[in-house]
Structure formats: C-alpha cells, structure tokens
Design a protein around this motif. Structure first.
Motif, PDB file in Angstrom:
ATOM      1  N   GLY A  89      39.536  32.056  -3.700  1.00 45.68           N
ATOM      2  CA  GLY A  89      40.443  33.195  -3.818  1.00 45.68           C
ATOM      3  C   GLY A  89      39.698  34.486  -4.112  1.00 45.68           C
ATOM      4  O   GLY A  89      40.011  35.544  -3.537  1.00 45.68           O
ATOM      5  N   ALA A  90      38.706  34.411  -5.009  1.00 44.03           N
ATOM      6  CA  ALA A  90      37.910  35.594  -5.315  1.00 44.03           C
ATOM      7  C   ALA A  90      37.114  36.046  -4.095  1.00 44.03           C
ATOM      8  O   ALA A  90      37.000  37.248  -3.808  1.00 44.03           O
ATOM      9  N   LEU A  91      36.557  35.090  -3.363  1.00 47.70           N
ATOM     10  CA  LEU A  91      35.783  35.420  -2.165  1.00 47.70           C
ATOM     11  C   LEU A  91      36.652  36.147  -1.141  1.00 47.70           C
ATOM     12  O   LEU A  91      36.247  37.181  -0.578  1.00 47.70           O
ATOM     13  N   ARG A  92      37.852  35.642  -0.907  1.00 52.82           N
ATOM     14  CA  ARG A  92      38.747  36.279   0.060  1.00 52.82           C
ATOM     15  C   ARG A  92      39.126  37.692  -0.391  1.00 52.82           C
ATOM     16  O   ARG A  92      39.151  38.641   0.411  1.00 52.82           O
ATOM     17  N   GLY A  93      39.441  37.815  -1.687  1.00 52.19           N
ATOM     18  CA  GLY A  93      39.858  39.126  -2.181  1.00 52.19           C
ATOM     19  C   GLY A  93      38.760  40.167  -2.064  1.00 52.19           C
ATOM     20  O   GLY A  93      39.013  41.304  -1.631  1.00 52.19           O
ATOM     21  N   MET A  94      37.538  39.813  -2.457  1.00 50.74           N
ATOM     22  CA  MET A  94      36.441  40.775  -2.382  1.00 50.74           C
ATOM     23  C   MET A  94      36.080  41.091  -0.937  1.00 50.74           C
ATOM     24  O   MET A  94      35.729  42.240  -0.613  1.00 50.74           O
ATOM     25  N   ALA A  95      36.175  40.096  -0.048  1.00 49.87           N
ATOM     26  CA  ALA A  95      35.891  40.357   1.360  1.00 49.87           C
ATOM     27  C   ALA A  95      36.937  41.290   1.957  1.00 49.87           C
ATOM     28  O   ALA A  95      36.600  42.203   2.733  1.00 49.87           O
ATOM     29  N   MET A  96      38.189  41.114   1.592  1.00 49.69           N
ATOM     30  CA  MET A  96      39.250  41.997   2.086  1.00 49.69           C
ATOM     31  C   MET A  96      39.034  43.430   1.584  1.00 49.69           C
ATOM     32  O   MET A  96      39.416  44.402   2.250  1.00 49.69           O
ATOM     33  N   ALA A  97      38.427  43.560   0.404  1.00 50.64           N
ATOM     34  CA  ALA A  97      38.175  44.884  -0.167  1.00 50.64           C
ATOM     35  C   ALA A  97      36.929  45.528   0.419  1.00 50.64           C
ATOM     36  O   ALA A  97      36.590  46.669   0.053  1.00 50.64           O
ATOM     37  N   GLY A  98      36.223  44.829   1.303  1.00 50.01           N
ATOM     38  CA  GLY A  98      35.065  45.405   1.985  1.00 50.01           C
ATOM     39  C   GLY A  98      33.729  45.084   1.365  1.00 50.01           C
ATOM     40  O   GLY A  98      32.696  45.643   1.785  1.00 50.01           O
ATOM     41  N   THR A  99      33.660  44.178   0.388  1.00 56.12           N
ATOM     42  CA  THR A  99      32.383  43.834  -0.248  1.00 56.12           C
ATOM     43  C   THR A  99      31.486  43.098   0.747  1.00 56.12           C
ATOM     44  O   THR A  99      31.913  42.154   1.414  1.00 56.12           O
ATOM     45  N   ARG A 100      30.239  43.509   0.843  1.00 63.28           N
ATOM     46  CA  ARG A 100      29.295  42.881   1.756  1.00 63.28           C
ATOM     47  C   ARG A 100      28.886  41.498   1.229  1.00 63.28           C
ATOM     48  O   ARG A 100      29.015  41.204   0.025  1.00 63.28           O
ATOM     49  N   PRO A 101      28.357  40.616   2.099  1.00 63.59           N
ATOM     50  CA  PRO A 101      28.035  39.232   1.686  1.00 63.59           C
ATOM     51  C   PRO A 101      27.088  39.142   0.503  1.00 63.59           C
ATOM     52  O   PRO A 101      27.284  38.309  -0.394  1.00 63.59           O
ATOM     53  N   GLY A 102      26.014  39.982   0.437  1.00 65.28           N
ATOM     54  CA  GLY A 102      25.066  39.889  -0.664  1.00 65.28           C
ATOM     55  C   GLY A 102      25.697  40.198  -2.017  1.00 65.28           C
ATOM     56  O   GLY A 102      25.652  39.370  -2.942  1.00 65.28           O
ATOM     57  N   PRO A 103      26.304  41.392  -2.185  1.00 69.61           N
ATOM     58  CA  PRO A 103      26.987  41.679  -3.447  1.00 69.61           C
ATOM     59  C   PRO A 103      28.125  40.708  -3.740  1.00 69.61           C
ATOM     60  O   PRO A 103      28.395  40.390  -4.911  1.00 69.61           O
ATOM     61  N   LEU A 104      28.785  40.237  -2.693  1.00 64.32           N
ATOM     62  CA  LEU A 104      29.873  39.277  -2.910  1.00 64.32           C
ATOM     63  C   LEU A 104      29.350  38.011  -3.575  1.00 64.32           C
ATOM     64  O   LEU A 104      29.964  37.480  -4.511  1.00 64.32           O
ATOM     65  N   MET A 105      28.196  37.516  -3.129  1.00 63.47           N
ATOM     66  CA  MET A 105      27.600  36.335  -3.745  1.00 63.47           C
ATOM     67  C   MET A 105      27.264  36.604  -5.211  1.00 63.47           C
ATOM     68  O   MET A 105      27.430  35.739  -6.081  1.00 63.47           O
ATOM     69  N   ALA A 106      26.769  37.827  -5.500  1.00 62.84           N
ATOM     70  CA  ALA A 106      26.425  38.158  -6.881  1.00 62.84           C
ATOM     71  C   ALA A 106      27.653  38.143  -7.777  1.00 62.84           C
ATOM     72  O   ALA A 106      27.592  37.670  -8.923  1.00 62.84           O
ATOM     73  N   TRP A 107      28.772  38.646  -7.278  1.00 64.34           N
ATOM     74  CA  TRP A 107      30.000  38.637  -8.064  1.00 64.34           C
ATOM     75  C   TRP A 107      30.513  37.201  -8.262  1.00 64.34           C
ATOM     76  O   TRP A 107      31.015  36.858  -9.342  1.00 64.34           O
ATOM     77  N   LEU A 108      30.413  36.365  -7.237  1.00 73.15           N
ATOM     78  CA  LEU A 108      30.826  34.967  -7.396  1.00 73.15           C
ATOM     79  C   LEU A 108      29.955  34.252  -8.427  1.00 73.15           C
ATOM     80  O   LEU A 108      30.447  33.437  -9.218  1.00 73.15           O
ATOM     81  N   ASN A 109      28.670  34.555  -8.421  1.00 71.09           N
ATOM     82  CA  ASN A 109      27.776  33.964  -9.418  1.00 71.09           C
ATOM     83  C   ASN A 109      28.187  34.389 -10.820  1.00 71.09           C
ATOM     84  O   ASN A 109      28.218  33.576 -11.756  1.00 71.09           O
ATOM     85  N   GLN A 110      28.518  35.670 -10.985  1.00 72.16           N
ATOM     86  CA  GLN A 110      28.947  36.152 -12.291  1.00 72.16           C
ATOM     87  C   GLN A 110      30.255  35.507 -12.721  1.00 72.16           C
ATOM     88  O   GLN A 110      30.456  35.178 -13.898  1.00 72.16           O
ATOM     89  N   LEU A 111      31.147  35.281 -11.758  1.00 74.04           N
ATOM     90  CA  LEU A 111      32.435  34.650 -12.060  1.00 74.04           C
ATOM     91  C   LEU A 111      32.235  33.234 -12.580  1.00 74.04           C
ATOM     92  O   LEU A 111      32.825  32.845 -13.605  1.00 74.04           O
ATOM     93  N   LEU A 112      31.406  32.446 -11.904  1.00 75.82           N
ATOM     94  CA  LEU A 112      31.163  31.079 -12.362  1.00 75.82           C
ATOM     95  C   LEU A 112      30.419  31.060 -13.694  1.00 75.82           C
ATOM     96  O   LEU A 112      30.642  30.176 -14.525  1.00 75.82           O
TER      97      LEU A 112
END
Length: 479
Positions: free
Chosen positions: A320-343
């Motif tokens: 769900g977080a991945l979909r939301g950040m991708a819809m908001a325009g987050t690029r794959p690299g920063p998106l992975m960093a945010w997912l890492n922080q979430l976990l």
C-alpha cells in the motif's frame, strides 16, 4: 482365595504354563519394538510441537499397557502368593512397610474375597500393597472398605457392591483410594457374587488393579490430542486469514492486463502467485502492476521473510505504501529508501527484498531500483540477460540506507521478467540461479502474449513440490 466358582457356571481351566510363557515372550518382544520406535521418533524432546507431544504420550500409554500385560501374564503363570499368617497382635512400635513401587510385578493386581456368612475377608499380599496397608493388619470387611476410598467415590463403591450382592451384577468399574500419607490412586475393580447350592449369595470375590499410571497416560494423550486439535484449528484460522488478506491486496486481475487503459497500448502484462505446496503457511510474496498519472506504469515484485498473518499484514502495508508513493511521483530509488524506513520503524521489525520499476512508454525508458532482490531479466530477439543491478540492501536491515537507480531503454517486442527468489531453486544472489529462466528465451520469442510466457515459466519450474511461495510478473513491450 477360593476358586472363582458360581452356581450357574463352572470356572474355566487356566492355560498351561508353556502357553503363558509364549504369550509373555510375545508381549516383551512387542514392548521392545514399541520402545525402539518411540526412541527413534522422540525428536529433540522439546514441547514446541503439539503433534510431537501427542505422539510421545501415545507411545508412553502403549508402553504402560504392554507393561501391565507383561506383569499380568507373569502373575498368571506364577499364581497368587500365599496370604500372610495371621498374627495375634501387632507391636505398637511397628510401622507399615513402604508400599511397593507402582511398576513392580506384585503391586499392580490383587485379589480379595468377602464371606457374607462369617463376615470374614481374605486379601492377597498384592492387594495390601495396592491399598498401602500393613500385611500384618486384618483385611477390611465390605463395611470398612469405604474408609479407604476418596469421599467423592464412596457412593460409587456402595452402588457397585450393592448391585453385586443384591442383583447379582458383575462389578467392572473404578474408584479412587487414599493411601497412608495422602497419595490418591485409581483402582479398577472386577468381581462377581459366589452363589451357594441354594442360589443364595455366599460371598463376593474381586480382582483389584492399580491403574493410576495408565489413567495418567490416557489423560496425557487426551490433553495432547486436544492441544493438537487446538493448534491445528489455530493454524487453519491463521492460514485462512492470511490467504484472505493476500487475495485482497494482490492485483485483482488474473491472466492478461494491457496498460495503459487510456490511449495507445504499450505493455502486455501477466502475473502469477505460486503458493508453497510443501507447507500450509502463506508467505509475504507479492507482484503488482499499476498505471500511474501521466501514463507511466509501476511494476514491482517483493518478498518479506517469514510466513503467516503477521507477514501477510506487513506485505499489505508495504504494498500500500509503495502504491501511494508511486502515485505521488516518487522515483524508484527514493521509494525504496522510504520503504526501508517504514519497515525499520514498525512495532514488529521485518526484513524484505523488492524490485521497483517505473516504465515511461513515450521514451520506452525503464528506471528501476531494488533491495537485495533478483534483478529483472530482459529478453530480446531470442536471448535473455540479467540487468546490471544498482546498489541496494534488504529492506529493514539498516536505518538510513540509500538505494541507487538503473536505467534501461527497451524496444518493441522486448520482454521483461520480474520474480521473487522462491521461483528458482538456489540463493537469489547466485548468478546461476536464474539460468533456467534465461534458457526459456526461445519459448518467449515464440509466445504471442505475456500470459503464454508465464505459462511457460510454470511448466518449466513446476507448480507442485514447491518449498516456498513465489511470484512472477511478465511485461511485454507492444509499442
């Protein structure tokens, strides 16, 4: 003790000594075989496995019963021991002897007879041992016998004796006794009335057996069986919840999906979730394809370590977080960093691997990042290769981790394959782990749709005998 005769039937002739010896040999051989199997299957002796506890309890119960059978046959062969000679008086300083151990031969089965005409009682030495009585004391009469019985069981004993003496019913029931010192034992009593020539009840005989250990084993079997059933029910409930959650989160489409929905079609997509067939646990694997604002397409696959509802819940949160950040325009690299922080900040830390791709159809550009996950495979003109991976560590492994990005320009007819590491046997980091997938390049070149390619993967790698969950996602560039 007199022979067990009644007026309406003669006593059966006892078996010969040789026959009993043969039965004893068979019983002991069977006991040894059961004990050997028990030792081989006891495992590590821990109590973590309900089925293991249930199996151990059943083996113990079987051995208790075989021990009893062995002892009963030996007692049948040797005959009853003679009753002790009556003594005029018992010295005041004398104390009752220590009762024989519950597993010794002559302490498990005793006999008694009560003469109703003289009110005399005759007990075997074994019965004294069972009841914890001093053999030098007189045997108790039927009226005195309830004094040894647990108070709650006295009405049962009274009903048993009354039914035998008044209605000539056989006795076959159990009651609990209280031995000197307060120890409670369970005794099984079998008996019947002995009739005189006139058909009147002259006496009552009985055989009493200490079944305390046997009943304890049976209770242990029952308790472990109930525990196993509860464990199975809990596991089934957790499995159902995990499956329902997984089905609610994974893409609703099955088979082929063509994106974008609006405008010129650019990708032919197909995905498949392959559950483990050697385990009932549901893992944290996922695959996803999502049309983003502006016409880009998000492609992702991933896997969280572990199994069960908690892992599936983490997967749902992450996706769900991945979909939301991708819809908001987050690029794959920063998106992975945010997912890492979430976990890394969740109440129950978890580890996961993932690959995230953003495809722009106008330029056929694929930008992707990964978290210690198998790199996408690119198939073109009948050959396949693994894309060169940027830096990326496991999600949840370390705080503040950075994730690189890689860019690849695709061509019409190219085929991109993303998968989790459970799809191919071997470690995901092993370069040879995906060779079987790369060998499918000729079949992919001849395939008409992405669904045909997924079907080829399943046929090659198998849908049964799988030890771990796996996901595969195929994207075919159509324009």
């Amino acid at each position: 003790m007199p022979s067990h005769l009644s007026a309406d039937h003669p006593a059966a002739q006892p078996p010969g000594r040789g026959q009993v010896d043969a039965l004893i040999t068979q019983a002991r051989r069977l006991k040894g075989e059961v004990d050997a199997v028990r030792r081989d299957t006891r495992g590590d002796g821990t109590d973590d496995d309900p089925r293991g506890r249930w199996e151990r309890a059943l083996y113990d119960l079987a051995l208790h019963q075989l021990n009893d059978l062995d002892e009963h046959l030996a007692q049948l062969r040797d005959g009853p021991r003679p009753a002790p000679a009556p003594q005029a008086a018992v010295p005041a300083a004398r104390t009752a002897p220590e009762p024989a151990a519950s597993g010794s031969l002559l302490s498990r089965v005793g006999s008694a007879e009560w003469d109703l005409l003289t009110d005399a009682a005759t007990w075997s030495p074994e019965l004294y041992a069972i009841l914890g009585r001093d053999p030098a004391t007189p045997p108790l009469t039927l009226d005195e016998l309830p004094s040894l019985v647990l108070e709650k069981d006295r009405p049962k004993l009274t009903a048993m004796v009354t039914g035998c003496l008044v209605d000539a019913r056989r006795i076959d029931d159990e009651f609990r006794i209280v031995r000197p010192g307060g120890e409670v034992r369970t005794v099984h009593m079998m008996g019947e009335p002995v009739l005189d020539a006139d058909g009147s009840t002259a006496s009552m005989w009985a055989v009493l057996r200490d079944v305390s250990e046997l009943r304890r084993s049976q209770r242990a079997v029952s308790e472990t069986r109930d525990s196993l059933q509860r464990h199975r029910h809990q596991a089934q409930t957790e499995h159902r919840l995990a499956v329902e959650l997984q089905e609610a989160v994974l893409p609703a489409w099955r088979g082929t999906l063509r994106l974008p929905h609006h405008g010129r079609e650019s990708l032919d997509l197909s995905g498949r979730y392959l559950p483990a067939t050697t385990s009932t646990f549901v893992g944290g694997d996922w695959y996803d394809a999502l049309e983003l604002p502006g016409g880009d397409t998000l492609l992702s696959v991933g896997d969280l370590t572990g199994h069960g509802p908690a892992v599936t819940s983490h997967m749902a949160m992450l996706l769900g977080a991945l979909r939301g950040m991708a819809m908001a325009g987050t690029r794959p690299g920063p998106l992975m960093a945010w997912l890492n922080q979430l976990l890394d900040t969740t109440a129950q830390p978890a580890l996961g691997s993932a690959v995230c791709c953003r495809y722009r159809p106008e330029t056929r550009t694929l930008v992707w990042a990964h978290a210690d996950h198998p790199a996408p495979l690119l198939f073109r003109d009948g050959t396949g290769r693994r894309l060169s991976a940027p830096d990326g560590v496991l999600l949840g492994a370390t705080s503040g981790a950075g994730y690189g990005e890689a860019e690849e320009t695709l061509e019409a007819g190219d085929l991109l394959l993303l998968h989790t590491d459970g799809l191919v046997p071997g470690r995901a980091a092993d370069p040879a782990a995906g060779d079987r997938l790369l060998a499918l390049a000729p079949r992919f070149a001849a395939a008409r749709t992405a669904e045909d390619c997924v079907r080829a993967v399943v046929e090659e790698l198998g849908e049964t005998g799988r030890e771990d969950d796996a996901c595969v996602l195929v994207a075919r560039v159509t324009a």
